[in-house]
Design an enzyme around this catalytic site. Structure first.
Site, mmCIF file in Angstrom:
data_model
loop_
_atom_site.group_PDB
_atom_site.id
_atom_site.type_symbol
_atom_site.label_atom_id
_atom_site.label_comp_id
_atom_site.label_asym_id
_atom_site.label_seq_id
_atom_site.Cartn_x
_atom_site.Cartn_y
_atom_site.Cartn_z
ATOM 1 N N HIS A 235 -5.279 -2.693 42.753
ATOM 2 C CA HIS A 235 -5.273 -3.512 41.273
ATOM 3 C C HIS A 235 -5.960 -4.804 41.293
ATOM 4 O O HIS A 235 -6.551 -4.976 40.212
ATOM 5 C CB HIS A 235 -3.694 -3.906 41.273
ATOM 6 C CG HIS A 235 -3.546 -4.795 39.899
ATOM 7 N ND1 HIS A 235 -3.723 -4.340 38.748
ATOM 8 C CD2 HIS A 235 -3.025 -5.920 40.057
ATOM 9 C CE1 HIS A 235 -3.156 -5.337 37.721
ATOM 10 N NE2 HIS A 235 -2.989 -6.361 38.511
ATOM 11 N N GLU B 20 -3.675 -8.755 31.698
ATOM 12 C CA GLU B 20 -3.217 -7.533 32.365
ATOM 13 C C GLU B 20 -3.253 -6.275 31.252
ATOM 14 O O GLU B 20 -3.811 -5.104 31.863
ATOM 15 C CB GLU B 20 -1.854 -7.619 32.610
ATOM 16 C CG GLU B 20 -1.504 -8.521 33.545
ATOM 17 C CD GLU B 20 -1.920 -8.356 35.087
ATOM 18 O OE1 GLU B 20 -2.559 -6.974 35.133
ATOM 19 O OE2 GLU B 20 -1.777 -8.881 35.983
ATOM 20 N N SER C 23 -6.936 -0.667 36.569
ATOM 21 C CA SER C 23 -6.227 0.012 37.770
ATOM 22 C C SER C 23 -5.451 1.067 37.600
ATOM 23 O O SER C 23 -4.942 1.333 38.553
ATOM 24 C CB SER C 23 -5.904 -1.402 38.546
ATOM 25 O OG SER C 23 -4.824 -1.886 37.879
ATOM 26 N N HIS D 214 -8.901 -6.943 38.371
ATOM 27 C CA HIS D 214 -9.119 -8.277 37.953
ATOM 28 C C HIS D 214 -10.274 -8.820 38.679
ATOM 29 O O HIS D 214 -11.120 -9.449 37.727
ATOM 30 C CB HIS D 214 -7.895 -9.204 38.822
ATOM 31 C CG HIS D 214 -6.599 -9.337 38.197
ATOM 32 N ND1 HIS D 214 -6.389 -9.388 36.961
ATOM 33 C CD2 HIS D 214 -5.502 -8.499 38.687
ATOM 34 C CE1 HIS D 214 -5.081 -9.572 36.649
ATOM 35 N NE2 HIS D 214 -4.567 -8.779 37.663
HETATM 36 FE FE LIG Z 1 -2.496 -8.185 37.964
#
Ligand SMILES: [Fe+2]
Length: 498
Positions: free
Chosen positions: A329, A374, A393, A334
């Protein structure tokens, strides 16, 4: 962050760095505990916050029969002071005049005066309310004591104690409070709940974060074959979707990460290497974290351009689903976005807005973070693409978010901040940003509407947060701005001359 099987999404809890307090009781509880802990840790020395030296036995300020004053001063000193004093006989109003002179000399603002005849003698009693600089409170009281009788300092108004926040990047060593919500030992939805070997391995990797301190290198993890296989599977699944679903900033940075040899499906990148890459791109750096952090701590780190990053990987039995953030993730979702200057600036803005604000405002900012960093979407010409790491992700939700099933709304911070969100399935609504610059400006306006009564700025040279709550600090900032403007003006002149 959770990702789900493309064909068979199952209603499991979504893990996230934050959980909104009104919707997630554990989040609220955690924040309240944080606030209490922060308050208690910053209340050890009541003299320090006001710049006052601690009283000593040789101090002559409160030495003359002023027990009442000493007791009150040792309690809680507000900047707005309420002081009573008295005088005898004819000296009554002359004493008031002398007291006013003291206020003038100490640049203390007189707010309110009351007087009454003294029941104890033939003089007067006065009650004054003043705004005094905290640094002169002691000398003010000392001067009054020499001028009038029976000085008593009342704590009429006790302001809320300021909420602690990190001032220097090294203070992030104190911002490591975990929520523990989705750990495999505690969450029976976690795929590793029954796998003792996995839980031991996760704890082993997490121990790197527990031992980490500011300034240290991030210890490397020697990932085993099973972990690398899981990484490779997730990597390839997502890679197929990026060119058609991810925003151009993500696609560009992901390609660069591959081209410089940092990213490959064949190995899991080490945080220290990725951190060095990011530092050179946008000034962001990574810090290892052992699990889900509280929203306050996580957001605070963004103010310093520090991204707290997990190193362990999801359970091999469930490569497309994890109830907590893991290296897939963080690294696939990110990191590429944090390599973009505008997005990095936007991320830091959320962090700066969070410093010293109330729990309610932290919840709003955490919700904004959820629907942007997010789960954010952005417009690219006629297309809508994803920039949120939770989507980038998670192949299943990435395709769902860009389909015609969920609702797409324009990004409006005041509405986003109170939007209910899902933790058991995909979101029903996603917010579409026009650009990161536009989103940043809107966020900044929204942050101004919050309850914090001071601004902050980040000094990258000292890696320090500077609260703009004094004239001196504002003057320093203006001086820096003038230097920048002079440079830019000179540059413009030189460009237009040639
Ligand atoms: Fe996150």
């Amino acid at each position: 962050m959770m990702s789900r099987p493309v064909s068979k999404p199952r209603p499991v809890r979504r893990a996230h760095t934050f959980e909104g307090s009104t919707l997630y009781p554990s989040r609220k509880t955690s924040l309240i505990e944080d606030a209490r802990r922060d308050s208690s840790s910053s209340s050890v020395d009541i003299w320090g916050p006001f710049g006052l030296p601690s009283p000593t036995e040789h101090d002559d300020v409160f030495s003359e029969g002023t027990e009442e004053v000493t007791n009150l001063v040792n309690g809680d000193i507000p900047k707005r002071l309420c002081v009573s004093f008295s005088s005898r006989g004819d000296a009554g109003f002359a004493s008031l005049a002398k007291a006013v002179k003291v206020f003038e000399m100490t640049k203390t603002k007189l707010i309110h005066v009351e007087s009454r005849a003294s029941a104890a003698n033939d003089g007067f009693e006065f009650l004054v309310q003043v705004d005094a600089k905290s640094c002169i409170v002691r000398s003010l009281l000392a001067s009054l004591k020499k001028t009038v009788d029976s000085v008593v300092l009342h704590t009429e108004e006790v302001p809320k104690r300021a909420i602690w926040f990190p001032r220097h990047i090294s203070d992030l060593d104190k911002c490591t409070h975990l929520t523990m919500s989705y750990e495999p030992d505690l969450d029976n939805d976690h795929p590793g709940f029954t796998d003792k070997e996995y839980r031991t391995r996760r704890t082993e990797i997490a121990s790197i974060a527990f031992q980490y301190k500011y300034g240290k290198h991030i210890e490397k993890v020697s990932y085993n074959e099973s972990e690398i296989q899981t990484w490779g599977y997730v990597y390839r699944q997502l890679q197929q979707l990026f060119t058609t679903h991810a925003c151009k900033e993500h696609v560009t940075a992901f390609s660069e990460l591959e081209n410089v040899g940092l990213y490959s499906p064949d190995f899991i990148p080490q945080l220290e290497d990725v951190s060095n890459f990011l530092k050179a791109k946008t000034g962001f750096q990574l810090r290892p974290v052992a699990g889900l952090l509280t929203a306050r701590d996580f957001l605070a780190s963004l103010a310093f351009r520090v991204f707290q990053t997990t190193q362990y990987i999801r359970h091999s039995s469930s490569p497309m689903h994890t109830p907590e953030p893991d290296c897939c993730h963080e690294l696939l979702g990110h990191i590429p976005m944090l390599a973009n200057s505008e997005f990095a600036q936007f991320s830091q803005e959320i962090g700066l807005a969070s410093l010293g604000v109330s729990d309610d405002d932290i919840t709003k900012l955490a919700t904004l973070y959820w629907f942007t960093v997010e789960f954010g979407l952005c417009r690219e010409g006629e297309q809508v693409r994803a920039y949120g790491a939770g989507l980038l992700s998670a192949p299943g939700e990435l395709m769902y978010a860009l389909s015609d099933q969920p609702e797409h709304r324009p990004f409006q911070p005041a509405k986003v901040a109170i939007q209910e969100y899902q933790d058991k399935n995909y979101q029903s609504v996603y917010f579409v940003s026009e650009s990161f610059e536009d989103t940043k400006q809107k966020l900044r306006s929204f942050a101004n509407s919050m309850t914090r009564n001071f601004e902050v700025r980040y000094d990258p040279f000292k890696q320090t947060i500077i609260p703009l709550d004094t004239l001196d600090n504002v003057r320093d900032t203006v001086r820096d701005l003038k230097a920048h403007i002079t440079t830019v003006t000179s540059a413009l002149e030189k460009i237009t001359m040639h």
